[in-house]
Design a protein around this motif. Sequence first.
Motif, mmCIF file in Angstrom:
data_model
loop_
_atom_site.group_PDB
_atom_site.id
_atom_site.type_symbol
_atom_site.label_atom_id
_atom_site.label_comp_id
_atom_site.label_asym_id
_atom_site.label_seq_id
_atom_site.Cartn_x
_atom_site.Cartn_y
_atom_site.Cartn_z
ATOM 1 N N VAL A 48 0.833 -1.202 0.000
ATOM 2 C CA VAL A 48 0.000 0.000 0.000
ATOM 3 C C VAL A 48 0.870 1.255 0.000
ATOM 4 O O VAL A 48 0.545 2.256 -0.645
ATOM 5 C CB VAL A 48 -0.963 0.009 1.210
ATOM 6 N N THR A 52 0.729 4.137 -2.928
ATOM 7 C CA THR A 52 0.507 5.557 -2.675
ATOM 8 C C THR A 52 1.709 6.434 -3.018
ATOM 9 O O THR A 52 1.562 7.655 -3.135
ATOM 10 C CB THR A 52 0.146 5.794 -1.193
ATOM 11 N N SER A 53 2.885 5.832 -3.199
ATOM 12 C CA SER A 53 4.072 6.656 -3.412
ATOM 13 C C SER A 53 4.675 6.555 -4.807
ATOM 14 O O SER A 53 5.199 7.547 -5.322
ATOM 15 C CB SER A 53 5.149 6.297 -2.379
ATOM 16 N N ALA A 65 -4.870 10.022 -7.310
ATOM 17 C CA ALA A 65 -5.628 9.939 -6.059
ATOM 18 C C ALA A 65 -6.849 9.043 -6.224
ATOM 19 O O ALA A 65 -7.191 8.247 -5.343
ATOM 20 C CB ALA A 65 -6.048 11.322 -5.597
ATOM 21 N N ILE A 68 -5.614 5.403 -6.461
ATOM 22 C CA ILE A 68 -5.182 4.943 -5.137
ATOM 23 C C ILE A 68 -6.402 4.543 -4.315
ATOM 24 O O ILE A 68 -6.400 3.502 -3.637
ATOM 25 C CB ILE A 68 -4.375 6.038 -4.417
ATOM 26 N N THR A 72 -6.843 0.664 -3.091
ATOM 27 C CA THR A 72 -6.866 0.354 -1.654
ATOM 28 C C THR A 72 -8.239 -0.167 -1.237
ATOM 29 O O THR A 72 -8.339 -1.055 -0.388
ATOM 30 C CB THR A 72 -6.499 1.591 -0.823
ATOM 31 N N TYR A 291 5.231 6.728 7.034
ATOM 32 C CA TYR A 291 4.774 8.094 6.783
ATOM 33 C C TYR A 291 5.207 9.023 7.920
ATOM 34 O O TYR A 291 5.504 10.194 7.695
ATOM 35 C CB TYR A 291 3.254 8.142 6.632
ATOM 36 N N GLY A 419 -4.164 3.725 3.094
ATOM 37 C CA GLY A 419 -4.470 4.465 1.872
ATOM 38 C C GLY A 419 -5.253 5.734 2.146
ATOM 39 O O GLY A 419 -4.980 6.793 1.571
ATOM 40 N N ALA A 422 -2.950 8.382 3.792
ATOM 41 C CA ALA A 422 -2.000 8.941 2.827
ATOM 42 C C ALA A 422 -2.650 10.015 1.965
ATOM 43 O O ALA A 422 -2.075 11.091 1.735
ATOM 44 C CB ALA A 422 -1.436 7.825 1.949
ATOM 45 N N VAL A 423 -3.854 9.734 1.493
ATOM 46 C CA VAL A 423 -4.557 10.702 0.640
ATOM 47 C C VAL A 423 -5.046 11.894 1.456
ATOM 48 O O VAL A 423 -4.859 13.054 1.081
ATOM 49 C CB VAL A 423 -5.729 10.022 -0.096
ATOM 50 N N VAL A 428 1.200 11.680 -0.578
ATOM 51 C CA VAL A 428 1.193 10.824 -1.771
ATOM 52 C C VAL A 428 2.128 11.395 -2.822
ATOM 53 O O VAL A 428 2.531 12.570 -2.757
ATOM 54 C CB VAL A 428 -0.230 10.687 -2.352
#
Length: 495
Positions: A48, A52-53, A65, A68, A72, A291, A419, A422-423, A428
Amino acid sequence: MKQTTDQSTQGQTGQSEGGRTGIGRRLCYAVGNLGQAAFYNALSTYFVVYVTSAMFSGVDKALAAKLIGIITGLIVVIRIAEIFIDPLLGNLIDNTTTRFGRFRPWQVIGGCTSALLLMLVYTGLFGLVNVSETWFVILFVIVFIVLDVLYSLRDISYWGMIPALSEDSHERSVYTALGSFTGSIGYNGITVVVIPIVTYFSYVFTGSRAESQSGWTSFGIIVGLLGIITALTVAFGTKENESALRAKAQKNGNPLQAFAALAKNDQLLWVALSYLLYAIANVATTGVLLYLFKFVLGQPAAFSIAGIIPIITGLIATPLYPVLNRYIPRRYLYIAGMVFMIAGYLTFIVGAQNLTMVIVALVLFYIPGTFIQMTAILSLTDSIEYGQLKTGSRNEAVTLSVRPMLDKIAGAFSNGIVGFIAVAAGMVGTATADDMTAANIRTFKMFAFYTPLALIVASLLVFVFTVKIDETMHAKIVEELEAKLADGETEDEEE
């Protein structure tokens, strides 16, 4: 088969098997979970992070986005669906008949094929998203489902193999301990090496140490190769023992039986609920630690600390638990562990932007993990006799499948949570720590620390006020159950 009537026979059989087993077979078995646990961490946590990266780094930010979110979300659905598939896979393995045994063929089939598919998904399906978004999503769903099922076949056959390696309870405990020990090293070892591997190979292929597709692909290939080597080590380094007890495959553990066991056994249900709340909180936080180091602390190179600490605490806590449990009831070890975790979360909250405080929080967070998990396992195991006394039936396989099911539910939630965080926090694509605003940090802390803290408190309250089964209660249950069995008042349905 009644456990109370066959213990002496099993001990005699197991003793002879123990002599034939030898150190080599034990080591080969232990090596298997080194790669298996590393594989699981790469699949459940860092895939994941990769999505996201780097997976959509060349795609428009808005579209990235959206993709992702789709990926996820699909992973969460697939992982939850797997919970209902696992018992069927167990039946498939139980009914496998080959000259190599029931379990070892699935180490080869499940282990090697899932490893190849892991390498494939870490390539981003060779950049298919840049050709067709629709075909990318369709093929990703197919590949990930097949990958997840094949990994489950390897996982189920690995732990299910223990009774086939020996009928002696002591020898089985040795295999279980060795597998758990190497599993801890494999799982946490991935946390130690993931960033060095990704950044090194990113530099090799791009000339930059920033995370890249090539770096993550190299990581996937390395983990996949480790998975293949360790699966083959188990398949060719162990041997299933033939005995009268294994002559007939047992067909149990289907979804209906699992839900029936949960519904009838209130102590199993409460222990399961308490453990599930803990597991979701645990994986939600561990899933976003990268993160924390990358975007909050701005020190991604220090992330290996998050893998070294649990390895050290695990090496200390695992042998310490049985020693402490001689003098301290496991109920209090569980409560103490929860208190440590609460202290860890509070430290994360107040010191998330200070490396020293984060290290202290990690120690407080990881120290009680072994105590909490081993107490939950023992409580679930003891609930077998509780359920037998209450209902007249003994559901060992169904009961002992509950914890892996709970871990998978927690893992599914973790994929979705990571996920989402991150968003929502803007962590991201090519974003860096310098791009983080105060609002981004607050959003991260809300879902990475505050929400899991609430789940830990809820888990503690459920355990304290509803879980009654402990060593003393279990001893009384066994005594009463043996008396009833001797009088013929109840039967073991396994006969």
